[in-house]
Motif scaffolding. Structure first.
Motif, PDB file in Angstrom:
ATOM      1  N   TYR A  53      28.915  29.949  50.284  1.00  0.00           N
ATOM      2  CA  TYR A  53      29.538  31.253  50.058  1.00  0.00           C
ATOM      3  C   TYR A  53      28.456  32.340  50.028  1.00  0.00           C
ATOM      4  O   TYR A  53      28.589  33.380  50.673  1.00  0.00           O
ATOM      5  CB  TYR A  53      30.314  31.230  48.742  1.00  0.00           C
ATOM      6  CG  TYR A  53      30.965  32.549  48.397  1.00  0.00           C
ATOM      7  CD1 TYR A  53      32.215  32.885  48.900  1.00  0.00           C
ATOM      8  CD2 TYR A  53      30.329  33.469  47.571  1.00  0.00           C
ATOM      9  CE1 TYR A  53      32.819  34.094  48.596  1.00  0.00           C
ATOM     10  CE2 TYR A  53      30.924  34.678  47.251  1.00  0.00           C
ATOM     11  CZ  TYR A  53      32.161  34.982  47.777  1.00  0.00           C
ATOM     12  OH  TYR A  53      32.752  36.189  47.476  1.00  0.00           O
ATOM     13  N   LEU A  54      27.389  32.108  49.299  1.00  0.00           N
ATOM     14  CA  LEU A  54      26.292  33.062  49.216  1.00  0.00           C
ATOM     15  C   LEU A  54      25.685  33.306  50.605  1.00  0.00           C
ATOM     16  O   LEU A  54      25.425  34.447  50.985  1.00  0.00           O
ATOM     17  CB  LEU A  54      25.234  32.552  48.235  1.00  0.00           C
ATOM     18  CG  LEU A  54      24.010  33.412  47.987  1.00  0.00           C
ATOM     19  CD1 LEU A  54      24.384  34.814  47.493  1.00  0.00           C
ATOM     20  CD2 LEU A  54      23.096  32.721  46.971  1.00  0.00           C
ATOM     21  N   ALA A  55      25.512  32.247  51.379  1.00  0.00           N
ATOM     22  CA  ALA A  55      24.937  32.377  52.719  1.00  0.00           C
ATOM     23  C   ALA A  55      25.859  33.148  53.664  1.00  0.00           C
ATOM     24  O   ALA A  55      25.391  33.975  54.455  1.00  0.00           O
ATOM     25  CB  ALA A  55      24.633  30.997  53.300  1.00  0.00           C
ATOM     26  N   THR A  56      27.167  32.908  53.594  1.00  0.00           N
ATOM     27  CA  THR A  56      28.077  33.647  54.486  1.00  0.00           C
ATOM     28  C   THR A  56      28.089  35.124  54.129  1.00  0.00           C
ATOM     29  O   THR A  56      28.162  35.980  55.012  1.00  0.00           O
ATOM     30  CB  THR A  56      29.518  33.093  54.462  1.00  0.00           C
ATOM     31  OG1 THR A  56      30.030  33.129  53.139  1.00  0.00           O
ATOM     32  CG2 THR A  56      29.591  31.692  55.046  1.00  0.00           C
ATOM     33  N   ARG A  57      28.007  35.449  52.850  1.00  0.00           N
ATOM     34  CA  ARG A  57      27.993  36.869  52.446  1.00  0.00           C
ATOM     35  C   ARG A  57      26.695  37.531  52.873  1.00  0.00           C
ATOM     36  O   ARG A  57      26.683  38.652  53.349  1.00  0.00           O
ATOM     37  CB  ARG A  57      28.204  37.010  50.936  1.00  0.00           C
ATOM     38  CG  ARG A  57      29.669  37.045  50.516  1.00  0.00           C
ATOM     39  CD  ARG A  57      30.488  36.038  51.203  1.00  0.00           C
ATOM     40  NE  ARG A  57      31.931  36.270  51.083  1.00  0.00           N
ATOM     41  CZ  ARG A  57      32.816  35.500  51.648  1.00  0.00           C
ATOM     42  NH1 ARG A  57      32.446  34.445  52.368  1.00  0.00           N
ATOM     43  NH2 ARG A  57      34.099  35.757  51.547  1.00  0.00           N
TER      44      ARG A  57
END
Length: 136
Positions: A53-57
């Motif tokens: 999730y952090l990487a996609t954001r």
């Protein structure tokens, strides 16, 4: 009319390494308030899913900064651009502060998509100029 297109790919292993070095401080730098809430829930329940999730954001904000043509400089900031999801799961961009005003003044409409797979997160952003003619 399309004003800008941006794309980004992010190595989730690099995000993990940064997270391991900086911890919560890294997430608080990159994520806005609503994103932080989702991230904390996901990382608590499924740590790997939280990192994805952090990487996609991170990836989507990089793609947005390219599409808008400003890069990572004012009014573009990590926290003024949030990538959230509708109830259906469809991602959308929520802008805040000076960045929201800038995009409104320039009649911008933003479209975003994100994806992740094991080691990589990728994003694509299209920015359109909204019609300012009320009869259009």
């Amino acid at each position: 009319m399309i004003l800008g297109i941006g794309t980004d790919i992010c190595d989730i292993r690099r995000v993990r390494a940064t997270w391991e070095r900086q911890g919560e401080r890294f997430a608080e730098k990159v994520l806005g308030e609503a994103e932080l809430k989702v991230w904390r829930q996901r990382k608590t329940r499924w740590p790997d899913r939280g990192l994805r999730y952090l990487a996609t954001r991170f990836s989507a904000k990089e793609a947005f900064s390219k599409a808008i043509g400003l890069g990572m400089r004012m009014p573009m900031t990590w926290r003024n651009c949030e990538i959230l999801n509708q109830a259906s799961g469809k991602p959308y961009v929520q802008l805040h502060g000076e960045l929201a005003r800038y995009c409104a003044e320039h009649h911008m409409s933003v479209h975003v998509t994100v994806t992740d797979e094991t080691d990589y997160a990728a994003s694509f952003v299209v920015i359109e100029r909204m019609s300012v003619d009320p009869t259009a």
